[in-house]
Design a protein around this motif. Structure first.
Motif, PDB file in Angstrom:
ATOM      1  N   ILE A  84       0.845  -1.192   0.000  1.00 22.59           N
ATOM      2  CA  ILE A  84       0.000   0.000   0.000  1.00 22.59           C
ATOM      3  C   ILE A  84       0.885   1.248   0.000  1.00 22.59           C
ATOM      4  CG2 ILE A  84      -0.260  -0.275   2.506  1.00 22.59           C
ATOM      5  CD1 ILE A  84      -2.885   1.282   2.252  1.00 22.59           C
ATOM      6  N   GLU A  85       0.514   2.194  -0.848  1.00 22.52           N
ATOM      7  CA  GLU A  85       1.272   3.446  -0.949  1.00 22.52           C
ATOM      8  C   GLU A  85       0.596   4.576  -0.203  1.00 22.52           C
ATOM      9  OE1 GLU A  85       3.733   4.807  -4.590  1.00 22.52           O
ATOM     10  OE2 GLU A  85       2.107   3.553  -5.332  1.00 22.52           O
ATOM     11  N   ALA A  86      -0.723   4.640  -0.361  1.00 19.06           N
ATOM     12  CA  ALA A  86      -1.472   5.725   0.269  1.00 19.06           C
ATOM     13  C   ALA A  86      -2.939   5.337   0.286  1.00 19.06           C
ATOM     14  CB  ALA A  86      -1.284   7.023  -0.503  1.00 19.06           C
ATOM     15  N   TYR A  87      -3.714   6.134   0.981  1.00 17.28           N
ATOM     16  CA  TYR A  87      -5.147   5.885   0.987  1.00 17.28           C
ATOM     17  C   TYR A  87      -5.872   7.187   1.280  1.00 17.28           C
ATOM     18  CZ  TYR A  87      -4.936   6.102   6.073  1.00 17.28           C
ATOM     19  OH  TYR A  87      -4.756   6.514   7.353  1.00 17.28           O
ATOM     20  N   ASP A  88      -7.128   7.242   0.914  1.00 17.59           N
ATOM     21  CA  ASP A  88      -7.988   8.332   1.368  1.00 17.59           C
ATOM     22  C   ASP A  88      -9.297   7.728   1.838  1.00 17.59           C
ATOM     23  OD1 ASP A  88      -9.435   7.767  -0.874  1.00 17.59           O
ATOM     24  OD2 ASP A  88      -8.936   9.593  -1.952  1.00 17.59           O
ATOM     25  N   SER A  89     -10.324   8.540   1.980  1.00 12.97           N
ATOM     26  CA  SER A  89     -11.520   7.988   2.632  1.00 12.97           C
ATOM     27  C   SER A  89     -12.244   6.956   1.776  1.00 12.97           C
ATOM     28  CB  SER A  89     -12.473   9.099   3.054  1.00 12.97           C
ATOM     29  OG  SER A  89     -12.479  10.128   2.119  1.00 12.97           O
ATOM     30  N   PHE A  90     -12.064   6.992   0.460  1.00 13.56           N
ATOM     31  CA  PHE A  90     -12.799   6.042  -0.380  1.00 13.56           C
ATOM     32  C   PHE A  90     -11.915   5.063  -1.144  1.00 13.56           C
ATOM     33  CE2 PHE A  90     -15.499   9.929  -0.357  1.00 13.56           C
ATOM     34  CZ  PHE A  90     -16.438   9.436   0.514  1.00 13.56           C
ATOM     35  N   THR A  91     -10.637   5.340  -1.221  1.00 13.82           N
ATOM     36  CA  THR A  91      -9.779   4.502  -2.058  1.00 13.82           C
ATOM     37  C   THR A  91      -8.475   4.137  -1.361  1.00 13.82           C
ATOM     38  OG1 THR A  91      -8.738   6.426  -3.056  1.00 13.82           O
ATOM     39  CG2 THR A  91     -10.630   5.517  -4.200  1.00 13.82           C
TER      40      THR A  91
END
Lengths: 163, 131
Positions: free
Chosen positions: A134-141
């Motif tokens: 995993i590189e990054a995330y936000d609230s939906f992805t």
């Protein structure tokens, strides 16, 4: 004066999905979009809406709803994130969208995985299994990196994440 | 950024009378022309009308090029005819209707009516006589 600036910065950092899609649109790169019902589309992004995308596929414009998308794959990394992001994100993010004093389990889990560069296994609603970092995330992805490709997975298509 | 891209696309397909294929969540494809839409449903028309719920849609695309070209060969003349007289629907629904009544009914219905009338009169007469 500092606070609003900081907030916008934080917001722009958090929003992985619009950044990823607009980069893809700007570079005109051919993306592969997997849908929940296992159909696939391949093409360049034409327009980006809030709930749907226009994809240029074989010379015609196909409208795909984001609610039905499970993953967007770019053949090469198109969103390069600054490294210090992760450490600050975990501290700055928790007060914004979690009740104070309550641990946000998801953010903790994902932040730890990012920091330690763990190999995660994702199980999707349609039965697919993906192993990636995993590189990054936000609230939906969730943004994943795997074999020189960058994948954007929508959380609504994920059932489980194992490490 | 646009607020609703799907509405805009539906509108272009609606005004352009473009044959479209709508793929639903369960992979079922529905093709036809868009007759109308609102925020919850889309009315499609191929041979008959159908309503699609927008929450069940997964993807919307214009019909494939060759299919688009092949179909209008059969469809387009009809389309052109229906479009010219004015409101599309009334024209198309009017057309077959005169053909049907002409072929079968006039004499038959008259005969039927006369039979019924005769029967009724007879019955009334009988009733009167009985009184």
């Amino acid at each position: 004066m500092i606070f609003p600036m900081d907030v916008t910065k934080e917001e722009s950092r958090q929003a992985i999905e619009p950044q990823f899609l607009s980069r893809a649109q700007a570079s005109g790169i051919t993306l592969r979009i997997g849908q929940m019902n296992k159909t696939e589309h391949e093409g360049a992004i034409r327009d980006i809406g809030r709930y749907e995308l226009n994809l240029e596929e074989n010379g015609r414009t196909v409208t795909i709803l984001k609610q039905e998308m499970s993953c967007v794959t770019a053949p090469r990394p198109i969103l390069i994130l600054p490294m210090p992001r992760q450490s600050s994100a975990s501290t700055a993010r928790t007060p914004a969208d979690a009740a104070p004093g309550r641990p946000n389990i998801q953010h903790e889990f994902l932040d730890k995985a990012i920091k330690e560069n763990q190999l995660l296994t994702l199980y999707l609603i349609n039965g697919q299994r993906i192993k990636a970092n995993i590189e990054a995330y936000d609230s939906f992805t969730i943004l994943l990196k795997e074999g020189g490709k960058q994948h954007l997975y929508y959380k609504h298509s994920i059932t489980t994440i194992n490490r | 950024m646009e607020t609703n891209l799907l509405d805009r696309m539906l509108d272009t397909y609606l005004t352009g009378h473009t044959p479209v294929t709508v793929t639903l969540q369960n992979k079922i494809r529905v093709s036809g022309r868009i007759r109308a839409f609102d925020s919850y449903v889309i009315v499609m028309e191929d041979h008959k009308q159908e309503i699609l719920y927008r929450h069940a849609i997964s993807c919307l695309s214009p019909l494939a090029q060759e299919a688009h070209k092949r179909q209008p060969a059969a469809n387009r003349p009809a389309m052109a005819k229906t479009v010219n007289p004015g409101p599309v629907k009334s024209a198309s629904s009017h057309k077959p209707r005169p053909a049907q009544p002409q072929t079968v009914p006039p004499s038959a219905t008259e005969g039927l009516n006369n039979n019924m009338k005769d029967g009724l009169l007879k019955w009334m007469r009988e009733q009167k006589a009985a009184k």
